[in-house]
Design a protein around this motif. Structure first.
Motif, PDB file in Angstrom:
ATOM      1  N   VAL A  52      -9.258   8.457  -2.286  1.00  0.00           N
ATOM      2  CA  VAL A  52      -8.719   7.296  -1.584  1.00  0.00           C
ATOM      3  C   VAL A  52      -8.329   7.669  -0.159  1.00  0.00           C
ATOM      4  O   VAL A  52      -8.608   6.937   0.795  1.00  0.00           O
ATOM      5  CB  VAL A  52      -7.496   6.739  -2.347  1.00  0.00           C
ATOM      6  CG1 VAL A  52      -6.873   5.568  -1.589  1.00  0.00           C
ATOM      7  CG2 VAL A  52      -7.901   6.297  -3.745  1.00  0.00           C
TER       8      VAL A  52
ATOM      9  N   LEU B  55      -6.070   7.450  -7.226  1.00  0.00           N
ATOM     10  CA  LEU B  55      -5.115   6.384  -7.506  1.00  0.00           C
ATOM     11  C   LEU B  55      -5.730   5.487  -8.570  1.00  0.00           C
ATOM     12  O   LEU B  55      -6.684   4.756  -8.294  1.00  0.00           O
ATOM     13  CB  LEU B  55      -4.814   5.586  -6.236  1.00  0.00           C
ATOM     14  CG  LEU B  55      -3.688   4.553  -6.336  1.00  0.00           C
ATOM     15  CD1 LEU B  55      -2.359   5.231  -6.636  1.00  0.00           C
ATOM     16  CD2 LEU B  55      -3.571   3.756  -5.041  1.00  0.00           C
TER      17      LEU B  55
ATOM     18  N   SER C 261       0.817  -1.217   0.000  1.00  0.00           N
ATOM     19  CA  SER C 261       0.000   0.000   0.000  1.00  0.00           C
ATOM     20  C   SER C 261       0.850   1.266   0.000  1.00  0.00           C
ATOM     21  O   SER C 261       0.377   2.328  -0.418  1.00  0.00           O
ATOM     22  CB  SER C 261      -0.938   0.007   1.214  1.00  0.00           C
ATOM     23  OG  SER C 261      -0.202   0.173   2.415  1.00  0.00           O
TER      24      SER C 261
ATOM     25  N   ARG D 255      -9.605   5.289  -9.001  1.00  0.00           N
ATOM     26  CA  ARG D 255     -10.247   5.499  -7.708  1.00  0.00           C
ATOM     27  C   ARG D 255     -10.048   6.944  -7.266  1.00  0.00           C
ATOM     28  O   ARG D 255      -8.945   7.474  -7.375  1.00  0.00           O
ATOM     29  CB  ARG D 255      -9.650   4.555  -6.653  1.00  0.00           C
ATOM     30  CG  ARG D 255     -10.082   3.118  -6.844  1.00  0.00           C
ATOM     31  CD  ARG D 255      -9.174   2.182  -6.064  1.00  0.00           C
ATOM     32  NE  ARG D 255      -9.692   0.827  -6.044  1.00  0.00           N
ATOM     33  CZ  ARG D 255      -9.697   0.010  -7.082  1.00  0.00           C
ATOM     34  NH1 ARG D 255      -9.180   0.417  -8.233  1.00  0.00           N
ATOM     35  NH2 ARG D 255     -10.192  -1.203  -7.000  1.00  0.00           N
TER      36      ARG D 255
ATOM     37  N   TYR E 200      -3.074  -0.088  -5.229  1.00  0.00           N
ATOM     38  CA  TYR E 200      -4.482   0.080  -4.853  1.00  0.00           C
ATOM     39  C   TYR E 200      -5.071  -1.213  -4.299  1.00  0.00           C
ATOM     40  O   TYR E 200      -5.992  -1.181  -3.472  1.00  0.00           O
ATOM     41  CB  TYR E 200      -5.304   0.582  -6.048  1.00  0.00           C
ATOM     42  CG  TYR E 200      -5.517  -0.419  -7.155  1.00  0.00           C
ATOM     43  CD1 TYR E 200      -6.632  -1.258  -7.150  1.00  0.00           C
ATOM     44  CD2 TYR E 200      -4.621  -0.535  -8.204  1.00  0.00           C
ATOM     45  CE1 TYR E 200      -6.835  -2.181  -8.154  1.00  0.00           C
ATOM     46  CE2 TYR E 200      -4.821  -1.451  -9.215  1.00  0.00           C
ATOM     47  CZ  TYR E 200      -5.921  -2.270  -9.194  1.00  0.00           C
ATOM     48  OH  TYR E 200      -6.118  -3.187 -10.187  1.00  0.00           O
TER      49      TYR E 200
END
Length: 593
Positions: free
Chosen positions: A332, A326, A282, A329, A290
């Protein structure tokens, strides 16, 4: 095939396909390799599949598996590989072809190849074909009939295939490698470098396609009790696609699917090793970053698992709270912030093992809520004064840094960060990056990674600040995280190439040196090579001990075994007896002369 009249051509082709398995000449391999070429170049063509190519290929695989004399005649040893490859090519994109393949009985012979009846080369194309068949709703049920066998074989193959390929091919001297393996891998291109390169690529594909086959069952909630075994979950963390198979998320893809099920989340939360690997992912520049974040958020949202992972996960993903977009997305960081704050409230009345987590989350709330509220109530004059002060502190920090006063410089950057407005993202990127460099020089890699990650999250798009990537790559190298260091270094070099406006490409030598170092540490066969070396050393040590034991027994035999005549003790007076013996010797010499 060249007949102009379509009905005549189709009838002749269908009849010819039926007779191919009974051919017994050197031309058989030419026929099958020609069919392979057609399948490779026209995989969506329904002509041959509709005429019985699947029945033909299934019969050829069976013949190769059960008739060893036939298999070793002419060049027939290549045929099971080509036959399985043809099945996989025609079922890759067309569900209609997949249905025909299943109806033609291709699954049982493919399963025999998957079980290792021949070698890893045939396993590769068998698992590819079965993965295609399991991907379609219309053919999954037929594959599911062999579920238990397929799951166990795929798990074993995913965990052991790299070691098998190394021991059977890469780690073997060139002259001892199976000739037909070499020919399939290199297609006539000579050279050990090409052989090893293709073996690495094929081994990675074998592992990734085994995981894909498991994905097909896991996504339907099938056999989770087998897939979620702790030992296999630990192995999954070490399986990654990336550089070799860029389109495959490998192990983390299956872990994310498991996180969507209750059993999967419970099993994953029990393994600290898996959680830490997800945390590292991560905070990396990996394309699958992601997925690591998704997995951790799913675990933190589950009331049954959040208390098991909170302390570990929070200390990592707290650095991502300002991450905006990201991939596809959005917001986040907001999702991460909500998960951390909600879990913090849940833990208010319980003891949090890591006190730094409690402190960090309080700072997060202060930055996200309190500081923003204060900035909204400030006048433009006050905000400008703060901006000037931040710039002054930054310049003071830079001056101290160049004087070698690293700790003092770090303190100045910290003061500037505390004052800097949250909306000034670029200024904060520079300050965080500078502070990461200070931590690096002070031999504090964890702090450097944290600051560099926060700086990379503030970028738009994320992970595009070259200096922060390089600092984090060095910090990861300091703590032995070779994979993360390599990925950051590669991303850093890509940015350098994009920013280079000159016609002459220049890549920093220090980055090339870092990549060279980390490529060896992250080589997919590294674990297999180390294991083989350890086995070799144990064998050698055992042989040496046995040799020493034999020598010691021989030595003991000479000392305490049957005495020679000269070692017999002399009776009576040793001096007198010795003199008599010496006189006897001299007398015997005189007589003989």
């Amino acid at each position: 095939m060249r007949e102009q009249d379509s009905p005549i051509r189709r009838a002749a082709t269908k009849e010819y396909l039926k007779g191919i398995p009974s051919l017994d000449s050197e031309e058989l391999i030419l026929v099958v390799s020609s069919l392979w070429n057609i399948a490779m170049t026209r995989p969506n063509d329904q002509d041959l599949p509709s005429l019985g190519v699947f029945e033909c290929m299934a019969d050829l695989i069976k013949k190769g598996l059960h008739d060893r004399t036939w298999l070793l005649t002419h060049q027939n040893i290549y045929i099971p590989y080509y036959a399985a490859h043809i099945i996989g090519s025609y079922t890759m994109n067309e569900v209609e072809s997949a249905v025909r393949a299943v109806d033609s009985g291709v699954i049982p012979p493919l399963l025999e190849l998957l079980g290792g009846k021949m070698s890893w080369v045939e396993q590769r194309v068998a698992v590819r074909a079965l993965g295609h068949l399991a991907s379609y709703e219309m053919t999954f049920e037929a594959v599911q009939a062999y579920e238990d066998e397929i799951i166990k074989l795929s798990m074993h193959l995913a965990s052991s295939c790299l070691e098998v390929v190394y021991n059977m091919f890469v780690g073997v001297k060139t002259r001892r490698r199976a000739r037909y393996h070499v020919n399939l891998l290199t297609r006539g291109v000579e050279g050990i470098e090409m052989e090893n390169q293709k073996a690495e690529e094929w081994a990675s594909q074998l592992q990734c396609w085994s995981i894909h086959l498991l994905n097909c069952f896991a996504i339907k909630g099938r056999s989770l009790n087998l897939i979620c075994k702790q030992e296999f979950l630990k192995d999954l963390c070490e399986m990654w696609g990336g550089l070799v198979n860029q389109s495959s998320p490998a192990g983390v893809g299956l872990i994310r699917i498991l996180c969507y099920s209750e059993l999967g989340r419970e099993s994953i939360s029990e393994s600290r090793h898996v959680i830490e690997n997800l945390c590292h992912l991560s905070r990396s520049s990996d394309d699958w970053q992601y997925m690591g974040i998704d997995c951790l958020l799913l675990l933190l949202k589950d009331p049954k698992t959040r208390h098991k992972v909170f302390d570990v996960a929070a200390s990592y993903i707290i650095d991502l709270f300002e991450l905006r977009n990201l991939g596809n997305r959005s917001n986040v960081g907001e999702g991460i912030t909500r998960a951390l704050v909600n879990n913090f409230k849940h833990h208010q009345n319980s003891e949090i093992e890591n006190p730094s987590v409690r402190k960090a989350i309080k700072e997060l709330r202060s930055l996200k809520v309190d500081k923003r509220k204060r900035e909204q109530t400030m006048s433009s004059e006050n905000l400008e004064e703060i901006r000037v002060m931040v710039n002054v502190l930054k310049q003071e920090g830079n001056h101290m840094f160049f004087l070698g006063q690293i700790e003092e410089a770090k303190l100045k950057y910290t003061e500037a960060l505390e004052l800097c407005q949250s909306m000034h993202r670029n200024a904060r990127v520079a300050l965080l990056s500078n502070r990461a460099q200070c931590s690096l020089l002070l031999r504090n890699p964890d702090s450097a990674i944290s600051d560099a990650t926060r700086a990379l999250c503030l970028c738009s798009p994320p992970n595009t600040h070259a200096k922060s990537l390089w600092y984090r790559s060095q910090a990861y190298d300091m703590i032995g995280m070779s994979k993360e260091s390599l990925l950051d270094c590669i991303t850093f070099i890509n940015l350098c190439i994009k920013m280079n406006t000159e016609n002459r490409l220049k890549i920093p030598y220090y980055a090339v040196r870092m990549i060279s170092k980390q490529m060896d540490s992250t080589w997919i066969f590294r674990a297999a090579r180390l294991k083989a070396l350890r086995t070799y050393r144990r064998v050698r040590e055992k042989e040496n001990k046995e040799k020493e034991g034999v020598q010691q027994r021989n030595k003991n035999y000479n000392i305490s075994g049957l005495s020679t005549i000269l070692e017999e003790p002399f009776p009576g007076n040793d001096g007198c007896e010795r003199k008599r013996i010496e006189k006897a010797k001299r007398r015997s010499k005189l007589i003989s002369s």
